[in-house]
Write an enzyme that holds these catalytic residues in place. Structure first.
Site, PDB file in Angstrom:
ATOM      1  N   ASP A 208      39.562  44.705  37.021  1.00 11.47           N
ATOM      2  CA  ASP A 208      38.426  44.218  36.236  1.00 11.47           C
ATOM      3  C   ASP A 208      37.084  44.526  36.900  1.00 11.47           C
ATOM      4  OD1 ASP A 208      39.596  42.196  38.134  1.00 11.47           O
ATOM      5  OD2 ASP A 208      37.731  41.138  37.671  1.00 11.47           O
TER       6      ASP A 208
ATOM      7  N   TRP B 235      42.778  39.013  39.080  1.00 11.70           N
ATOM      8  CA  TRP B 235      43.114  37.712  39.647  1.00 11.70           C
ATOM      9  C   TRP B 235      44.623  37.612  39.941  1.00 11.70           C
ATOM     10  CZ3 TRP B 235      39.856  33.179  37.220  1.00 11.70           C
ATOM     11  CH2 TRP B 235      38.504  33.554  37.171  1.00 11.70           C
TER      12      TRP B 235
ATOM     13  N   TYR C 260      33.859  48.511  45.960  1.00 12.73           N
ATOM     14  CA  TYR C 260      35.255  48.466  45.524  1.00 12.73           C
ATOM     15  C   TYR C 260      35.384  48.902  44.076  1.00 12.73           C
ATOM     16  CZ  TYR C 260      39.616  46.339  43.883  1.00 12.73           C
ATOM     17  OH  TYR C 260      40.835  46.114  43.295  1.00 12.73           O
TER      18      TYR C 260
END
Length: 290
Positions: free
Chosen positions: A102, A150, A125
Site C-alpha cells: 500500500d 498491515w 520504501y
C-alpha cells in the site's frame, strides 16, 4: 504445481511453506544464502536453473524507516531483484507472483485504492517498491503483482506481536488513530499467492495488478484495541495523530485497498482479520484465547 519462493524467514514466506502441501507438489523456499536479493543476476540464475512451474517473490527490504537513509540499497532488493526475477521468468514462460505494498500510494484519497489508481509514494520504501512493480510489468512475462497491507502473523516482527510485547509491561498505550487500512494475515496472503499462481498457469490473460487486504478496515488504534480484547489484556488505548508520532518515513493515511478485482478474477475474498486474530491467540491447551 512446483513453486519456487524467494524468501524463507519472512512472515509470508513461512506461511507459503506451511500452505504449500494444500496447493503444490512442493514449495522450495530460498533464504539469503541460496538467493541473495542484493545480487539480482544471481536470483535470475536460480530461476534459470530451476524446474519450478511458478515463482513467487515474498522477499523484500521491509525496514521502512531505514530505507530513508539507505534508499540505494533498498532499491536493489525491492526494484532490481524482482525485475531480474520477472525477466528470467519471462524467458522460461513461468508465471511470476510478486508481493507489493500500500506504500506505493500517497494516502490522500478517502476511498479504497483501486489497482489502477495513480501511485505517488511518500517514502523511499514506497518508491523502491513502485520501481519493482514497474520492472515486473515491463519484463513481458506472465505476472501478478499482489499489493497488500498491515501484514501480521504469530511470530514475526509486526503490529500484533509488538502490541502483545508492550502489554506485558504497560497498561496504557497511545496509538495512531488517523491511519486506516486492512490488517492482513500472512497465511491468507500465502494462500492467495498460490491460488493466483495456479490460475496464471492456466490462463495468462489474468496477468495484472491486484489488491489483497483483510477486512474490515480499521485504524491502528482500533486494531490495537481488538488485539487486547482478543488476548484478554487490560490495556487502555488512547488515539493520537500521525503528527504526534513522527517517523523518518511518511506513512499513507489511507491504506484501504479495493480488492474487488481479485475476487472477480480469482474468487479470492478478503480475509476476516478478526477471525484470524482469534485463532492466532487461541490457547491450544485450554481451547480459548489467552
Amino acid at each position: 504445481m512446483k513453486a519456487l519462493v524467494f524468501g524463507k524467514t519472512g512472515q509470508v514466506a513461512r506461511a507459503l511453506l506451511a500452505a504449500g502441501p494444500a496447493h503444490c507438489a512442493f514449495v522450495m523456499a530460498l533464504d539469503r544464502d541460496e538467493a541473495d536479493l542484493s545480487d539480482p543476476q544471481a536470483c535470475a540464475a536460480v530461476i534459470a536453473a530451476s524446474d519450478a512451474d511458478v515463482v513467487v517473490n515474498a522477499a523484500a527490504w521491509t525496514a521502512v524507516d531505514a530505507a530513508e537513509a539507505q534508499e540505494d540499497a533498498a532499491r536493489v532488493i525491492n526494484a532490481a531483484a524482482p525485475t531480474a526475477m520477472a525477466q528470467a521468468c519471462a524467458v522460461k514462460g513461468l508465471p511470476f507472483v510478486h508481493l507489493s505494498t500500500d506504500y506505493v500510494f500517497d494516502g490522500s484519497d478517502g476511498a479504497p485504492w483501486a489497482p489502477d489508481a495513480p501511485t505517488d509514494p511518500l517514502s523511499a520504501y514506497g518508491r523502491t517498491k513502485r520501481e519493482g512493480e514497474q520492472g515486473v510489468m515491463a519484463a513481458g512475462g506472465t505476472f501478478a503483482i499482489l499489493r497488500t497491507a498491515w501484514v501480521f502473523d504469530e511470530s514475526g516482527k509486526n503490529f500484533v506481536t509488538t502490541m502483545l510485547r508492550l502489554s506485558e509491561t504497560r497498561d496504557a498505550l497511545s496509538v495512531v488513530g488517523d491511519q486506516h487500512g486492512g490488517p492482513t494475515p500472512a497465511a491468507a496472503i500465502a494462500d492467495a499467492c498460490l491460488v493466483v499462481a495456479k490460475a496464471l498457469l492456466a490462463d495468462q490473460s489474468k496477468s495484472g495488478v491486484y489488491h489483497f487486504s483483510g477486512a474490515p478496515d480499521v485504524t491502528w488504534a482500533g486494531f490495537a484495541r481488538a488485539i487486547f480484547v482478543t488476548a484478554k489484556r487490560e490495556v487502555e488505548v488512547t488515539d493520537i495523530t500521525t503528527a504526534d508520532y513522527p517517523t523518518p518515513a511518511m506513512r499513507p493515511a489511507n491504506s484501504r485497498l479495493d480488492c474487488t478485482s481479485l475476487l472477480s478474477t480469482f474468487g479470492i475474498n478478503r480475509p476476516d482479520w478478526q477471525e484470524h486474530l482469534t485463532e492466532m491467540l487461541r490457547d491450544p491447551s485450554e481451547g480459548k484465547t489467552s
